[in-house]
Design a protein around this motif. Structure first.
Motif, PDB file in Angstrom:
ATOM      1  N   PHE A  48      10.194 -10.331  -9.823  1.00  0.00           N
ATOM      2  CA  PHE A  48      10.481  -8.995  -9.316  1.00  0.00           C
ATOM      3  C   PHE A  48       9.251  -8.089  -9.379  1.00  0.00           C
ATOM      4  O   PHE A  48       8.377  -8.247 -10.238  1.00  0.00           O
ATOM      5  N   ALA A  49       9.266  -7.144  -8.465  1.00  0.00           N
ATOM      6  CA  ALA A  49       8.331  -6.029  -8.527  1.00  0.00           C
ATOM      7  C   ALA A  49       9.174  -4.767  -8.645  1.00  0.00           C
ATOM      8  O   ALA A  49       9.903  -4.408  -7.708  1.00  0.00           O
ATOM      9  N   LEU A  50       9.111  -4.122  -9.797  1.00  0.00           N
ATOM     10  CA  LEU A  50       9.867  -2.904 -10.033  1.00  0.00           C
ATOM     11  C   LEU A  50       8.979  -1.707  -9.716  1.00  0.00           C
ATOM     12  O   LEU A  50       7.905  -1.554 -10.299  1.00  0.00           O
ATOM     13  N   VAL A  51       9.444  -0.883  -8.769  1.00  0.00           N
ATOM     14  CA  VAL A  51       8.705   0.316  -8.382  1.00  0.00           C
ATOM     15  C   VAL A  51       9.545   1.524  -8.762  1.00  0.00           C
ATOM     16  O   VAL A  51      10.672   1.680  -8.277  1.00  0.00           O
ATOM     17  N   VAL A  52       9.003   2.375  -9.621  1.00  0.00           N
ATOM     18  CA  VAL A  52       9.712   3.568 -10.080  1.00  0.00           C
ATOM     19  C   VAL A  52       8.979   4.800  -9.582  1.00  0.00           C
ATOM     20  O   VAL A  52       7.747   4.904  -9.724  1.00  0.00           O
ATOM     21  N   ARG A  53       9.725   5.694  -8.971  1.00  0.00           N
ATOM     22  CA  ARG A  53       9.113   6.947  -8.518  1.00  0.00           C
ATOM     23  C   ARG A  53       8.982   7.892  -9.712  1.00  0.00           C
ATOM     24  O   ARG A  53       9.981   8.248 -10.348  1.00  0.00           O
ATOM     25  N   THR A  54       7.775   8.287  -9.998  1.00  0.00           N
ATOM     26  CA  THR A  54       7.528   9.139 -11.159  1.00  0.00           C
ATOM     27  C   THR A  54       7.067  10.537 -10.769  1.00  0.00           C
ATOM     28  O   THR A  54       6.795  11.371 -11.640  1.00  0.00           O
ATOM     29  N   GLY A  55       6.958  10.802  -9.473  1.00  0.00           N
ATOM     30  CA  GLY A  55       6.512  12.117  -9.053  1.00  0.00           C
ATOM     31  C   GLY A  55       6.929  12.438  -7.636  1.00  0.00           C
ATOM     32  O   GLY A  55       7.528  11.641  -6.948  1.00  0.00           O
ATOM     33  N   SER A 105       0.812  -1.215   0.000  1.00  0.00           N
ATOM     34  CA  SER A 105       0.000   0.000   0.000  1.00  0.00           C
ATOM     35  C   SER A 105       0.848   1.269   0.000  1.00  0.00           C
ATOM     36  O   SER A 105       0.365   2.344  -0.396  1.00  0.00           O
ATOM     37  N   LEU A 106       2.115   1.153   0.408  1.00  0.00           N
ATOM     38  CA  LEU A 106       2.993   2.323   0.405  1.00  0.00           C
ATOM     39  C   LEU A 106       3.237   2.850  -1.003  1.00  0.00           C
ATOM     40  O   LEU A 106       3.609   4.023  -1.183  1.00  0.00           O
ATOM     41  N   PHE A 107       3.026   2.000  -2.004  1.00  0.00           N
ATOM     42  CA  PHE A 107       3.317   2.393  -3.385  1.00  0.00           C
ATOM     43  C   PHE A 107       2.049   2.495  -4.233  1.00  0.00           C
ATOM     44  O   PHE A 107       2.136   2.648  -5.460  1.00  0.00           O
ATOM     45  N   GLU A 108       0.893   2.420  -3.581  1.00  0.00           N
ATOM     46  CA  GLU A 108      -0.375   2.570  -4.296  1.00  0.00           C
ATOM     47  C   GLU A 108      -0.712   4.054  -4.387  1.00  0.00           C
ATOM     48  O   GLU A 108      -1.546   4.587  -3.654  1.00  0.00           O
ATOM     49  N   ASP A 109      -0.009   4.701  -5.295  1.00  0.00           N
ATOM     50  CA  ASP A 109      -0.088   6.154  -5.400  1.00  0.00           C
ATOM     51  C   ASP A 109       0.363   6.538  -6.804  1.00  0.00           C
ATOM     52  O   ASP A 109       1.258   5.885  -7.375  1.00  0.00           O
ATOM     53  N   PRO A 110      -0.215   7.584  -7.399  1.00  0.00           N
ATOM     54  CA  PRO A 110       0.183   7.986  -8.766  1.00  0.00           C
ATOM     55  C   PRO A 110       1.644   8.369  -8.889  1.00  0.00           C
ATOM     56  O   PRO A 110       2.185   8.387 -10.008  1.00  0.00           O
ATOM     57  N   ARG A 111       2.274   8.661  -7.771  1.00  0.00           N
ATOM     58  CA  ARG A 111       3.682   9.049  -7.822  1.00  0.00           C
ATOM     59  C   ARG A 111       4.611   7.852  -7.950  1.00  0.00           C
ATOM     60  O   ARG A 111       5.833   8.008  -8.031  1.00  0.00           O
ATOM     61  N   PHE A 112       4.065   6.642  -7.942  1.00  0.00           N
ATOM     62  CA  PHE A 112       4.849   5.424  -8.129  1.00  0.00           C
ATOM     63  C   PHE A 112       4.244   4.603  -9.259  1.00  0.00           C
ATOM     64  O   PHE A 112       3.007   4.557  -9.421  1.00  0.00           O
TER      65      PHE A 112
END
Length: 629
Positions: A622-629, A607-614
């Motif tokens: 793998f789960a790749l999480v990229v910060r986009t905002g 849930s920490l990455f359930e956001d438009p900024r990720f």
């Protein structure tokens, strides 16, 4: 004036011979490795084909050594003798390492254990010639960059990635160094003996030091460099300045390649200087006799210091400016080999026999031979360093003495060659010089050498097997079995490039799959273990920060924590999927335990990455999480 001209001419001749030898070695290694790559060989761990061809190549090298020795003894065709030695030495290295690894693109130990961070460093410096830390962004490197920087330039010339150039570069540079060592030996002792001792020490280095390719270069030069150093220091009245320069160059090279061997070499030179000072005082009965020794030691230190600064200066500047750092744990490792004194001379093997002969020769000839004194002081320094390392355990650290065994073997092996040559000659004279005795001695030496040489792939079998079982940067296992998760790295790289829109060396990735950084030159937020981490990176504090991030509850809290991080925050996270979320497997130092590393897992709630900024992308495991905002 003629007195000064002769040394200059000898130096110029030695330099010219070195350059010519290097060119020949490069050609031999290049042609050999390229020829090996043209054939679809079976994996070494599933077939004896490449082992048979390795032995055949070693026999050819032995024939070239024999030719060289014979021509030197009869004083004919010196250039053919030199060429035979150069081709024999470089060819021996190339075939002994290159043929068993012919069916894989990876070097000994693949991308496993310590080879992972070494490959990461080479990848970093292949991507750019700038001196940058292997893992962390915006800090200068702590580990000497010399070997890796040169390898990076080779990779650039050949158009190869760092992981792919590792094998040909490691083998090629070792082949070149074997020839350079021969030229140095030849300047110190008679030419035919130089061929013999070069061949033996090269075989020993390939067998016992080659997995750590960057240190093997220093090990190969160690014995002749010590003889050169003794030649510089024992001539206290005048002269010996060429040897002073040579010793300084060797210590400088060690400083740029391998810090531990710099420490041992400097320690040995200091012991030699003390010994030379005592001898000078006893001879002249005045303390003034000690002054030339001190001046030469200072000159050696100055020369090596200038060379060392080429890789150490950026780190030292940051350190002296008070950049935040931790104490580092690079010396926190004590395996069983570091808790006992090594005695290879009492092993029941060919190696043990050679080392035993060398031990006896040093003991017998120490008072009458400069070579025996130099090698003897070197052996003593290894044992003293080992004892100091054991003493250091009481202070909570070590001096990594277990890594000196290869140096000890090469020093005793060099002495063993001299002991065999002088010993057989003494026996020959004692039994009234029978004509066939020399033939018998040559036959015994040749058979023994070949028996040892053909067993080298067996000595390196584990390292070779891992090179075939690890998955390379193309996503392939050379033993043709299913690849590991590394095969998904290309997709991860493609996704990162697309989603960040930035070059790799401008992106920081937090991942526990740090081998990803060995194949692609992204910067990491955290390294493999604290033992390989730059002290300026504050490994332990970064680990604490990561654990604190896992305890956050909302994306806003995580974004705020990343924005206020004391270090540049990750631009992307490469996780493994776990039952409770995204996982990272981290490490902490647990010295004095052996193993000295404890692995533990931290978990980020999805849930920490359930956001438009990720942006979250699933790629294989793998789960790749990229910060986009």
């Amino acid at each position: 004036m003629s007195v000064g001209v002769a040394p200059v001419r000898r130096t110029a001749a030695a330099v010219g011979e070195t350059v010519a030898g290097i060119i020949v070695a490069v050609v031999v290694a290049t042609v050999g490795l390229y020829a090996f790559s043209l054939v679809q060989w079976p994996a070494f761990n599933s077939s004896n084909v490449t082992r048979a061809l390795t032995t055949l190549g070693q026999v050819v090298a032995a024939a070239l050594f024999a030719t060289s020795i014979y021509l030197y003894r009869i004083h004919k065709w010196p250039w053919i003798a030199r060429l035979s030695a150069w081709i024999g030495l470089s060819g021996f290295v190339t075939v002994t390492l290159g043929m068993p690894l012919a069916a894989t693109k990876l070097y000994l130990f693949g991308i496993s254990v310590d080879q992972e961070f070494r490959t990461e460093y080479l990848t970093r410096l292949t991507d750019s010639a700038a001196l940058r830390d292997m893992t962390y962004v915006d800090i200068p490197p702590f580990y000497p960059a010399g070997w890796f920087w040169l390898g990076g330039r080779v990779g650039n010339v050949l158009g190869m990635d760092g992981w792919e150039v590792f094998k040909p570069y490691a083998i090629g540079l070792l082949a070149v160094t074997s020839v350079v060592a021969f030229v140095l030996w030849k300047a110190l002792i008679r030419s035919d003996w130089a061929v013999a001792v070069s061949a033996v020490t090269t075989a020993l280095v390939v067998a016992y030091a080659s997995p750590e390719a960057y240190s093997a270069v220093i090990v190969l030069l160690f014995a002749p460099a010590l003889i050169l150093a003794w030649g510089a220091l024992h001539r206290t009245a005048s002269g010996g300045w060429g040897a002073v320069v040579g010793t300084g160059l060797f210590l400088g090279l060690a400083a740029t390649f391998y810090t531990l061997y710099l420490g041992l070499a400097a320690f040995t030179v200091v012991l030699m200087a003390l010994f030379a000072a005592v001898l000078a005082y006893r001879q002249r009965k005045t303390w003034r006799a000690v002054v030339p020794v001190a001046i030469k030691v200072a000159a050696i230190a100055a020369i090596s210091g200038v060379i060392a600064a080429t890789v150490w200066l950026p780190y030292l500047i940051d350190f002296l400016r008070g950049a935040p750092s931790t104490s580092g744990t690079a010396l926190h490792y004590l395996p069983e080999a570091g808790a006992t004194l090594p005695f290879p001379m009492f092993e029941f093997s060919l190696l043990g026999m050679v080392c035993l002969v060398g031990t006896i020769w040093v003991a017998v000839r120490f008072s009458s031979s400069r070579r025996a004194r130099a090698l003897g002081v070197g052996v003593v320094s290894v044992y003293l360093w080992t004892l100091l390392s054991m003493a250091a355990t009481a202070a909570g650290t070590t001096l990594l003495s277990f890594r000196l065994e290869a140096v000890l073997i090469v020093l005793l092996g060099s002495a063993g060659v001299f002991g065999f040559l002088e010993g057989t000659y003494a026996i020959y004279q004692a039994i009234n010089e029978p004509p066939k005795f020399r033939i018998a001695a040559v036959v015994v030496a040749t058979i023994g050498a070949m028996a040892f040489a053909q067993n080298i792939p067996q000595v390196l079998q584990t390292e070779i097997t891992v090179a075939y079982s690890d998955t390379d940067g193309d996503g392939v296992r050379a033993d043709m079995r299913p690849p590991s998760a590394v095969s998904y790295y290309q997709e991860v790289d493609d996704a990162l490039a697309e989603q960040t829109g930035r070059p790799r060396d401008e992106t920081v990735v937090l991942t526990a799959d740090t081998s990803f950084l060995s194949y692609y030159p992204y910067f990491g937020f955290q390294g493999l273990t604290s033992h390989y981490a730059n002290p300026l990176a504050q490994f332990d504090q970064r680990a604490e920060a990561i654990e604190q991030w896992t305890e956050l509850e909302t994306p806003d809290q995580l974004i705020d924590a990343l924005d206020n991080s004391r270090w540049r925050a990750p631009d992307a996270f490469l996780f493994r999927r776990g039952a409770d979320g995204y996982t990272l497997r981290l490490a902490e130092d647990v010295y004095p335990n052996d193993p000295n590393v404890r692995r533990y897992t931290v978990t980020f709630d999805e849930s920490l990455f359930e956001d438009p900024r990720f942006t979250v992308t699933d790629i294989g495991p793998f789960a790749l999480v990229v910060r986009t905002g």
